[in-house]
Design a protein around this motif. Sequence first.
Motif, PDB file in Angstrom:
ATOM      1  N   SER A  55       0.829  -1.203   0.000  1.00  0.00           N
ATOM      2  CA  SER A  55       0.000   0.000   0.000  1.00  0.00           C
ATOM      3  C   SER A  55       0.864   1.254   0.000  1.00  0.00           C
ATOM      4  O   SER A  55       1.027   1.901  -1.019  1.00  0.00           O
ATOM      5  CB  SER A  55      -0.939  -0.025   1.210  1.00  0.00           C
ATOM      6  OG  SER A  55      -1.765   1.093   1.197  1.00  0.00           O
ATOM      7  N   CYS A  56       1.480   1.594   1.134  1.00  0.00           N
ATOM      8  CA  CYS A  56       2.102   2.921   1.266  1.00  0.00           C
ATOM      9  C   CYS A  56       3.391   3.081   0.475  1.00  0.00           C
ATOM     10  O   CYS A  56       3.759   4.167   0.081  1.00  0.00           O
ATOM     11  CB  CYS A  56       2.373   3.215   2.742  1.00  0.00           C
ATOM     12  SG  CYS A  56       3.693   2.197   3.435  1.00  0.00           S
ATOM     13  N   ARG A  57       4.122   2.013   0.252  1.00  0.00           N
ATOM     14  CA  ARG A  57       5.422   2.006  -0.427  1.00  0.00           C
ATOM     15  C   ARG A  57       6.465   2.848   0.309  1.00  0.00           C
ATOM     16  O   ARG A  57       7.410   3.339  -0.284  1.00  0.00           O
ATOM     17  CB  ARG A  57       5.291   2.495  -1.879  1.00  0.00           C
ATOM     18  CG  ARG A  57       4.407   1.574  -2.691  1.00  0.00           C
ATOM     19  CD  ARG A  57       4.096   2.103  -4.060  1.00  0.00           C
ATOM     20  NE  ARG A  57       5.272   2.116  -4.904  1.00  0.00           N
ATOM     21  CZ  ARG A  57       5.254   2.487  -6.173  1.00  0.00           C
ATOM     22  NH1 ARG A  57       4.113   2.858  -6.742  1.00  0.00           N
ATOM     23  NH2 ARG A  57       6.354   2.487  -6.878  1.00  0.00           N
ATOM     24  N   CYS A  61       2.839   1.106   6.345  1.00  0.00           N
ATOM     25  CA  CYS A  61       1.566   0.403   6.518  1.00  0.00           C
ATOM     26  C   CYS A  61       1.745  -1.056   6.918  1.00  0.00           C
ATOM     27  O   CYS A  61       0.842  -1.667   7.465  1.00  0.00           O
ATOM     28  CB  CYS A  61       0.741   0.495   5.242  1.00  0.00           C
ATOM     29  SG  CYS A  61       1.370  -0.528   3.892  1.00  0.00           S
ATOM     30  N   GLY A  62       2.918  -1.631   6.648  1.00  0.00           N
ATOM     31  CA  GLY A  62       3.181  -3.015   7.041  1.00  0.00           C
ATOM     32  C   GLY A  62       2.535  -4.051   6.125  1.00  0.00           C
ATOM     33  O   GLY A  62       2.402  -5.209   6.491  1.00  0.00           O
ATOM     34  N   CYS A  64       3.533  -5.046   2.908  1.00  0.00           N
ATOM     35  CA  CYS A  64       4.293  -5.657   1.804  1.00  0.00           C
ATOM     36  C   CYS A  64       5.308  -6.696   2.271  1.00  0.00           C
ATOM     37  O   CYS A  64       6.266  -6.961   1.546  1.00  0.00           O
ATOM     38  CB  CYS A  64       4.983  -4.564   1.005  1.00  0.00           C
ATOM     39  SG  CYS A  64       6.284  -3.756   1.960  1.00  0.00           S
ATOM     40  N   CYS A  76       9.110  -3.072   0.339  1.00  0.00           N
ATOM     41  CA  CYS A  76       9.203  -1.684  -0.118  1.00  0.00           C
ATOM     42  C   CYS A  76      10.391  -0.957   0.495  1.00  0.00           C
ATOM     43  O   CYS A  76      10.725   0.149   0.091  1.00  0.00           O
ATOM     44  CB  CYS A  76       7.915  -0.908   0.173  1.00  0.00           C
ATOM     45  SG  CYS A  76       7.701  -0.475   1.901  1.00  0.00           S
TER      46      CYS A  76
HETATM   47 FE1  FES Z   1       3.545  -0.130   3.229  1.00  0.00          FE
HETATM   48 FE2  FES Z   1       5.644  -1.594   2.433  1.00  0.00          FE
HETATM   49  S1  FES Z   1       3.940  -0.960   1.245  1.00  0.00           S
HETATM   50  S2  FES Z   1       5.139  -0.944   4.442  1.00  0.00           S
END
Ligand code: FES
Length: 292
Positions: A55-57, A61-62, A64, A76
């Motif tokens: 999600s956040c890249r 967000c945790g 990936c 990420c």
């Molecule tokens: Fe959110 Fe890696 S995409 S922590």
Amino acid sequence: MEERKVIFRLRRYDPETGGYREDRYEIPVYRGMTVLDGLIWIKENLDRTVSYRASCRMGLCGSCGMTVNGRPTLTCETQILSLERDELTIEPLYNMEPVRDLVADFHQFFKNQRAIKPYLIRRDIEEQVEPTREYLQDPEEWNLYIQFAMCITCGLCYSACPTTATNEKYLGPQALANLFRFYIDSRDEGWEERLAIADSEDGVWGCHLATGCSEVCPKGVDPALAIQLLRREILRKSLGKKTRREARPLAPLLPPEEESPYRAFGEAPEFTVEGAEEAAEKFNILHDPRKR
Ligand code: FES
């Protein structure tokens, strides 16, 4: 500059067959490119059917977490070139049921998280229902737990844990570290029930101290340390030692606006952007309970 190529070997779970298959993709790698960027490149250029979570890249967000060359990894935050390999094997996180391709099921993980009551437990129920102000907390008290509050629930520690691999009832490093985070929070009053949850074979006594959890944590939470500190608290309690001080009270009520100490700093400067004053006024009305 010579273009570098890296092979991504994806171990993809197929829910139809209940088995895995391996697909290989060659991708061009640039400096700074992360493993997640590589997966996105595959999806956009080679194979739209590849499934993964992200999600956040930006490591917040945790979502990936995946197993990269056998190690639970936040994709990420991991640059491909830093791994110094021509081939990467990417799988879903271990110790979780796979859902599809590289996606793992977090149900049990979050069930464990819920079991430790990841919120402040207080006796002033009224204040919990209708909060009036914040609880007092010194910077030293904040320092005690902030390391353990950095968890982004990515599941890497859970995936690296050998006890989780062999005992499905074990709470796991993330939940136990989170339990300690609330136990040590000076605003919390649930220490008795928190220690009772931790004090079992499926709690802190299940840990073999392999410390893989702390090694793979991308945020430096160190769950193995939290588990050791919880064990110490349980032992201290069993020896009749005092384990906790009283929880901190509510902050005093704010003084009336005309007596506010902030006036000592003088009036705020004029707004320089058109519309900013109206926006600030709206914000004040929204956030100041006395102006509602
Ligand atoms: Fe959110 Fe890696 S995409 S922590």
